[in-house]
Design a protein around this motif. Sequence first.
Motif, PDB file in Angstrom:
ATOM      1  N   SER A  53       0.975  -1.128  -0.001  1.00 20.35           N
ATOM      2  CA  SER A  53      -0.103   0.023  -0.132  1.00 20.35           C
ATOM      3  C   SER A  53       1.110   1.358  -0.144  1.00 20.35           C
ATOM      4  CB  SER A  53      -1.127  -0.088   1.071  1.00 20.35           C
ATOM      5  OG  SER A  53      -0.126   0.262   2.514  1.00 20.35           O
ATOM      6  N   PRO A  54       0.160   2.389  -0.272  1.00 18.99           N
ATOM      7  CA  PRO A  54       0.951   3.529  -0.538  1.00 18.99           C
ATOM      8  C   PRO A  54       1.690   3.983   0.868  1.00 18.99           C
ATOM      9  CG  PRO A  54      -1.012   4.005  -1.458  1.00 18.99           C
ATOM     10  CD  PRO A  54      -0.907   2.626  -0.669  1.00 18.99           C
ATOM     11  N   SER A  55       1.363   3.299   1.854  1.00 20.72           N
ATOM     12  CA  SER A  55       1.771   3.828   3.083  1.00 20.72           C
ATOM     13  C   SER A  55       2.721   2.606   3.718  1.00 20.72           C
ATOM     14  CB  SER A  55       1.130   4.056   4.137  1.00 20.72           C
ATOM     15  OG  SER A  55      -0.136   3.028   4.410  1.00 20.72           O
ATOM     16  N   GLY A  56       2.670   1.310   2.701  1.00 20.81           N
ATOM     17  CA  GLY A  56       3.181   0.140   3.191  1.00 20.81           C
ATOM     18  C   GLY A  56       4.989   0.104   3.432  1.00 20.81           C
ATOM     19  N   PHE A  57       5.279  -1.131   3.529  1.00 18.10           N
ATOM     20  CA  PHE A  57       6.825  -1.354   3.796  1.00 18.10           C
ATOM     21  C   PHE A  57       7.519  -0.825   2.782  1.00 18.10           C
ATOM     22  CE2 PHE A  57      10.531  -3.780   4.116  1.00 18.10           C
ATOM     23  CZ  PHE A  57      11.254  -3.283   5.502  1.00 18.10           C
ATOM     24  N   PHE A  58       7.312  -1.007   1.593  1.00 20.69           N
ATOM     25  CA  PHE A  58       8.172  -0.611   0.417  1.00 20.69           C
ATOM     26  C   PHE A  58       8.094   0.801   0.155  1.00 20.69           C
ATOM     27  CE2 PHE A  58       7.323  -5.351  -1.076  1.00 20.69           C
ATOM     28  CZ  PHE A  58       8.418  -5.718  -0.683  1.00 20.69           C
TER      29      PHE A  58
ATOM     30  N   TYR B  85       9.161  -9.361   8.480  1.00 26.06           N
ATOM     31  CA  TYR B  85       9.413  -8.394   9.433  1.00 26.06           C
ATOM     32  C   TYR B  85       8.244  -7.276   9.599  1.00 26.06           C
ATOM     33  CZ  TYR B  85      11.163  -3.587  10.602  1.00 26.06           C
ATOM     34  OH  TYR B  85      11.198  -2.334  11.317  1.00 26.06           O
ATOM     35  N   THR B  86       7.618  -6.969   8.598  1.00 21.96           N
ATOM     36  CA  THR B  86       6.627  -5.917   8.818  1.00 21.96           C
ATOM     37  C   THR B  86       5.331  -6.431   9.770  1.00 21.96           C
ATOM     38  OG1 THR B  86       6.896  -5.370   6.512  1.00 21.96           O
ATOM     39  CG2 THR B  86       4.979  -4.389   7.730  1.00 21.96           C
ATOM     40  N   LEU B  87       4.912  -7.836   9.510  1.00 27.15           N
ATOM     41  CA  LEU B  87       3.716  -8.108  10.333  1.00 27.15           C
ATOM     42  C   LEU B  87       4.280  -8.399  11.741  1.00 27.15           C
ATOM     43  CD1 LEU B  87       2.599 -10.864   7.731  1.00 27.15           C
ATOM     44  CD2 LEU B  87       1.391  -8.828   8.524  1.00 27.15           C
ATOM     45  N   VAL B  88       5.254  -9.016  11.954  1.00 26.05           N
ATOM     46  CA  VAL B  88       5.936  -9.181  13.315  1.00 26.05           C
ATOM     47  C   VAL B  88       6.201  -7.752  13.953  1.00 26.05           C
ATOM     48  CG1 VAL B  88       7.782 -10.315  14.822  1.00 26.05           C
ATOM     49  CG2 VAL B  88       6.762 -11.423  12.801  1.00 26.05           C
TER      50      VAL B  88
ATOM     51  N   PHE C 296       4.744  -4.916  13.285  1.00 28.07           N
ATOM     52  CA  PHE C 296       3.482  -4.217  13.605  1.00 28.07           C
ATOM     53  C   PHE C 296       2.600  -5.067  14.656  1.00 28.07           C
ATOM     54  CE2 PHE C 296       2.571  -1.810   9.684  1.00 28.07           C
ATOM     55  CZ  PHE C 296       1.862  -0.759  10.423  1.00 28.07           C
ATOM     56  N   SER C 297       3.021  -6.156  14.951  1.00 28.90           N
ATOM     57  CA  SER C 297       1.994  -7.037  16.015  1.00 28.90           C
ATOM     58  C   SER C 297       2.618  -6.285  17.436  1.00 28.90           C
ATOM     59  CB  SER C 297       2.280  -8.427  15.797  1.00 28.90           C
ATOM     60  OG  SER C 297       3.631  -8.916  16.332  1.00 28.90           O
ATOM     61  N   PHE C 298       3.958  -5.891  17.235  1.00 30.86           N
ATOM     62  CA  PHE C 298       4.748  -5.534  18.687  1.00 30.86           C
ATOM     63  C   PHE C 298       4.621  -3.763  18.739  1.00 30.86           C
ATOM     64  CE2 PHE C 298       6.480  -9.642  18.487  1.00 30.86           C
ATOM     65  CZ  PHE C 298       6.102  -9.866  19.791  1.00 30.86           C
ATOM     66  N   ALA C 299       4.205  -3.267  17.709  1.00 26.74           N
ATOM     67  CA  ALA C 299       4.518  -1.870  17.465  1.00 26.74           C
ATOM     68  C   ALA C 299       3.708  -0.787  18.437  1.00 26.74           C
ATOM     69  CB  ALA C 299       4.512  -1.215  16.034  1.00 26.74           C
ATOM     70  N   LYS C 300       4.232   0.037  18.995  1.00 34.14           N
ATOM     71  CA  LYS C 300       3.662   1.272  19.594  1.00 34.14           C
ATOM     72  C   LYS C 300       3.460   2.431  18.425  1.00 34.14           C
ATOM     73  CE  LYS C 300       4.815   1.232  24.501  1.00 34.14           C
ATOM     74  NZ  LYS C 300       5.320   2.137  25.466  1.00 34.14           N
ATOM     75  N   GLN C 301       3.523   3.608  18.440  1.00 30.79           N
ATOM     76  CA  GLN C 301       3.482   4.102  17.232  1.00 30.79           C
ATOM     77  C   GLN C 301       4.367   4.056  16.220  1.00 30.79           C
ATOM     78  OE1 GLN C 301       1.000   6.585  17.200  1.00 30.79           O
ATOM     79  NE2 GLN C 301       0.202   7.037  19.112  1.00 30.79           N
ATOM     80  N   TRP C 302       4.074   3.932  14.962  1.00 33.51           N
ATOM     81  CA  TRP C 302       4.805   3.694  13.736  1.00 33.51           C
ATOM     82  C   TRP C 302       4.291   4.437  12.494  1.00 33.51           C
ATOM     83  CZ3 TRP C 302       5.972  -1.964  11.767  1.00 33.51           C
ATOM     84  CH2 TRP C 302       7.071  -1.781  10.820  1.00 33.51           C
ATOM     85  N   THR C 303       4.625   5.729  12.534  1.00 37.51           N
ATOM     86  CA  THR C 303       4.158   6.516  11.460  1.00 37.51           C
ATOM     87  C   THR C 303       4.743   6.628  10.228  1.00 37.51           C
ATOM     88  OG1 THR C 303       5.369   8.346  12.552  1.00 37.51           O
ATOM     89  CG2 THR C 303       2.806   8.169  12.901  1.00 37.51           C
ATOM     90  N   PHE C 304       4.155   6.839   9.081  1.00 40.96           N
ATOM     91  CA  PHE C 304       4.733   6.893   7.865  1.00 40.96           C
ATOM     92  C   PHE C 304       5.784   8.116   7.933  1.00 40.96           C
ATOM     93  CE2 PHE C 304       5.201   8.341   3.382  1.00 40.96           C
ATOM     94  CZ  PHE C 304       5.331   7.001   2.781  1.00 40.96           C
ATOM     95  N   PRO C 305       7.100   8.035   7.306  1.00 45.32           N
ATOM     96  CA  PRO C 305       7.714   6.864   6.555  1.00 45.32           C
ATOM     97  C   PRO C 305       8.625   6.109   7.334  1.00 45.32           C
ATOM     98  CG  PRO C 305       8.644   9.025   6.016  1.00 45.32           C
ATOM     99  CD  PRO C 305       7.698   9.235   7.309  1.00 45.32           C
ATOM    100  N   ASN C 306       8.598   6.111   8.649  1.00 39.84           N
ATOM    101  CA  ASN C 306       9.784   5.265   9.377  1.00 39.84           C
ATOM    102  C   ASN C 306       9.571   3.826   9.008  1.00 39.84           C
ATOM    103  OD1 ASN C 306      10.150   7.672  10.821  1.00 39.84           O
ATOM    104  ND2 ASN C 306       8.288   7.374  12.262  1.00 39.84           N
ATOM    105  N   ILE C 307      10.718   3.197   9.079  1.00 45.26           N
ATOM    106  CA  ILE C 307      10.680   1.625   8.943  1.00 45.26           C
ATOM    107  C   ILE C 307      10.995   1.031  10.013  1.00 45.26           C
ATOM    108  CG2 ILE C 307      11.331   1.859   6.448  1.00 45.26           C
ATOM    109  CD1 ILE C 307      14.151   1.257   7.341  1.00 45.26           C
ATOM    110  N   ILE C 308      11.078   1.702  11.200  1.00 38.17           N
ATOM    111  CA  ILE C 308      11.068   0.860  12.384  1.00 38.17           C
ATOM    112  C   ILE C 308       9.976   1.690  13.342  1.00 38.17           C
ATOM    113  CG2 ILE C 308      13.270  -0.283  12.420  1.00 38.17           C
ATOM    114  CD1 ILE C 308      14.244   2.009  14.264  1.00 38.17           C
ATOM    115  N   PRO C 309       9.171   0.616  14.255  1.00 41.33           N
ATOM    116  CA  PRO C 309       8.330   1.467  15.220  1.00 41.33           C
ATOM    117  C   PRO C 309       8.989   2.326  16.231  1.00 41.33           C
ATOM    118  CG  PRO C 309       8.534  -0.988  15.218  1.00 41.33           C
ATOM    119  CD  PRO C 309       9.329  -0.583  14.263  1.00 41.33           C
TER     120      PRO C 309
END
Lengths: 608, 416
Positions: A146-151, A352-355, A357-370
């Motif tokens: 998605s446009p805000s997705g990992f890639f 990486y993204t799913l795991v 995300f399942s542990f993430a607090k805030q994780w706004t675009f365009p950061n690649i780590i939460p």
Amino acid sequence: MSNFNSQSKPQSKPQSKNRNRSFGQGHFNRITVWAKWLLLCLLIIPVVAGVVGVFLPAMGYFPAIGAEQFDFRVFAALFDVAGIHRMMWLSLFTGVVATVIAALFAFVLLSVFYRSQMLSRLQIVLSPFLVLPHAGAAIALVFLLSPSGFFARLFTFDSSAIASTNEGVFLFDSYGISIILALVLKEIPFILLMAISVMSQPLIQEKINGYFKAGTALGYSPIAIFFKLVLPVVFPQIRLPLLAVLVFAVSNVEIPLILGPNDPSTLAVAILHWFNHIDLSMRLQASSAAVVQVGIAVFAVIVMLAVEKGIIFYGKKWLQRGKRHAATDKAISATAYLLLVAYVVLVVSAVYTLVAFSFAKQWTFPNIIPADVTMLHWNTVFDAVLTPLSNTVLLGVSVSFSALVLVLLTLESEPLNAAKTRASLLLPTALFLPLLVPGVAFLYGLVWFQQLILKDAVWFHVYVAHMVYVIPYVYLSLAVAYRKFDNRYVMVALSLGKSPMEVFFFVKLPLLIGPILVAFALGLAISFSQYLPTLLTTGGAISTVTTEAVALAAGSSARLSAAYVVIQAVMPLCGFGLAWWLSNILFKPSTNTRSTNKSNTGKSVRSV
Amino acid sequence: MLVIAGSAYAEPSVDGNDIAIPGPGANPNTYANTSPKTSPKTDPNPVVRLHAWGGSAQVNSYLKWVADRVERKHGITLKHVKLADTSDAVSRVLAEKAAGNLNNGSVDLIWINGENFAAMKKNALLATGWVTDIANFALTNPSNNSAMVTDFGEPTLGMEAPWGKASMVFYYRKAHFDSFNEPVPQTLQALLQFSQQQPGRFTYPVVTDYLGISFIKYAAIALNSSNQSLFYSPVTQKSLEKITPSLWAYLDALHPTMWRNGEYMVRQASQLQRLIGNGELSLAFSFTAAEIPSAVERFDLPRDVRTFAMSDGSLANVHFIGLTFNSPNQAAAKTVVNFLLSPEAQAKKQRLQVWGDDTVLDTSVLSASQKSMFETQQSHPSALDKSQSTPLYAEPHASWTDALRQAWEERYGARY
């Protein structure tokens, strides 16, 4: 075979023991025939009942709303629906294109890696996509593409950037490209697995080895050998699974629902919508559309068979030309490596993204780590997942195990009753019934009947609905291995005085333990992934991990959704992992084959 | 469009068959097991299945709390069957009726309002007149409060009990608006101007979704302020033709500026929140103001999210709990509803950290101690600023929902 047996019957054997054995043998024989009929009933009755349950309304008969006249008005009304042709086209186009591309890529991968050590590593790389339910795979792709997705995050370097949503729009595209992508990614591993299981059968493997030697001696490149000599041997054996993939691709609901366009959607999604419409008269339209969906599936199969015929026709000329290197050798291996890289990138990024995300607090675009991690989401999941998880496992194990037993006995009944019985003529059609009749079609009709009889037996209904889907896959996955089983082992055992039942339990089962365990794990995975059958037959009374995951895919929390996809992926992986581990423990073909056989034959000799 | 199964706290298989088998201490319900040898008629541990939309973590955990409470207080096992779309449960009850299942349905209670209620009423799928048996129903002061007995213009006839109130609020990413250097739109017209200035930052769900059709209703009412009375009587061809021209003109202008150029519209309201969360949208709306701050607390929304109500009006409605005509556990189901309407449960539900759904109880008829239960509000930067006053639009008569949806689908194509 029985001739063989009687000829080799030792004269010294006491009479009573002989009678005992023939009694047991007849018994076993009868059990296998019963198993075959039971399997046929399980495949045919629910589907036929379900089809009747949608066919009647499609023809205008639905007493619940006072429609009691048979005519074609419902179909006429269906074809007046705006965009109906586009829906039909979208279903056909995405399904056929995805299957052709998936098959092509699977063969490209095989042609490059079939003689190399990479093959097993390839299987490991592809396995996450193989075992992940379709819904899970589609959700994972949304997280990545998605446009805000990992890639997009990877390639956005301005830290204050805002996700752009109208340029380079890819998901939900009106051509269905994203549906095709998801289907291709999901189907390549399945086709590959089927092909590899065919190629690893002793007889075929021997044949392929011979061809390979001859081809090499004549100066053909390995890739050319694959396409010119190996594929023609392998393809007929995987035609059935390939068609099953095709029918699924044209009629599945989850992927277009999660990734597809809705202006309009595919026909299957529209059918689902119409069936659930609050206005009961929409069921008529839904039923007629379901009948059309069956027609689309049949048409897709015809298209596929025509493509195959065309390839065979031109393929013969191509073979006769005798070029030693396929002109495209380099392109083919480049494609294969690119595919491999693409899968590695996708799997690694998705995990990486799913795991994360399942542990993430805030994780706004365009950061690649939460920004930070928390157990909050997993705690929420654990609070709620216990019951769905135990339901899923209980259902999966009982369905897969009983399917396995029925399939094994059915397969065993073939050599025992060599003459073509009615049951064995019915079988190929019956197997394809649940795979050819789109679930969105017959399941609603099935629920209608289940409401009429035994409406409280929810577990029974969901068990039957799962069996309908699990049996064909278990059968397809096992039949190849079973039929290509080197029959000389059987003959030797029989000639040494073993009864068919003993041969079955002490020769065939140990030798086939690998494929059997894989089939069991596949049955588990298929049962785990069932969404529509579980939902409709239980009316929501029995929740599974997959029904919860799709519910949360529609929910507002990306983090919970990610956690459920992780669970969805881990569960079948455990199944397959267990299968591989057990088959290595129970039976190692490379080292133990000889000794196991020896001990078997040794025992036979001793008993003689 | 999808029924979502999911009774997270369900026992694997529950039916009426296991009568005289007392569980080996599995259920610590002291009340129900006082006389283990009662006749099989009264199930010692009745199971009530509440079919309710399950897409919200807050609602789900609130219902889990309710389940714990009724288990402890009344020995009733409450199963929340999570739906993605309430109409799935409605069609299930319809199918049961069609199949002749008249007294052993699979749905006991159902969370509904609006057209789902209208459909159930039309097909006589709900038990009638039971609401007056509910002791706590009196606390809603129905005689002075017609909204408690009217659902989208339809008299409820005691088929459903009010459960909560909601009004439409908008929420936005403050960081986005700061970087666009745009004012936050306060009216429907300003919303269009914003979307034209910053294409792709706003969208609304398909009109088959509850929130999607609510947006259309809000737009229709706001754009026809001089003809508002039309919306409160059953729709006619004439009244529809009167209000649609301005609506189409507005939507024709809005659609090409929306997320994905308006070609794809999200299927479910919950996806709006997700798109705000991942930054693909800058502005969205909701019917449950309280879900916004609590989503921030659960990290599903970023901290810069702010909630507000449009100054030109806000659509408001009451939602209800219905009891099906073929529920096998009517007595237990009524006990559950009575608990849902208790000051304790209503106050808990109104707390921002729990769900934030406005109570249906009339505080003027509550005792002082009951009133005090409701005084726990704390402010959160992302919560709705309740000091601003907004005119509330009552829901149009239920017939408008279908009429507007059909007109929309004829114009823009059905989207599933």
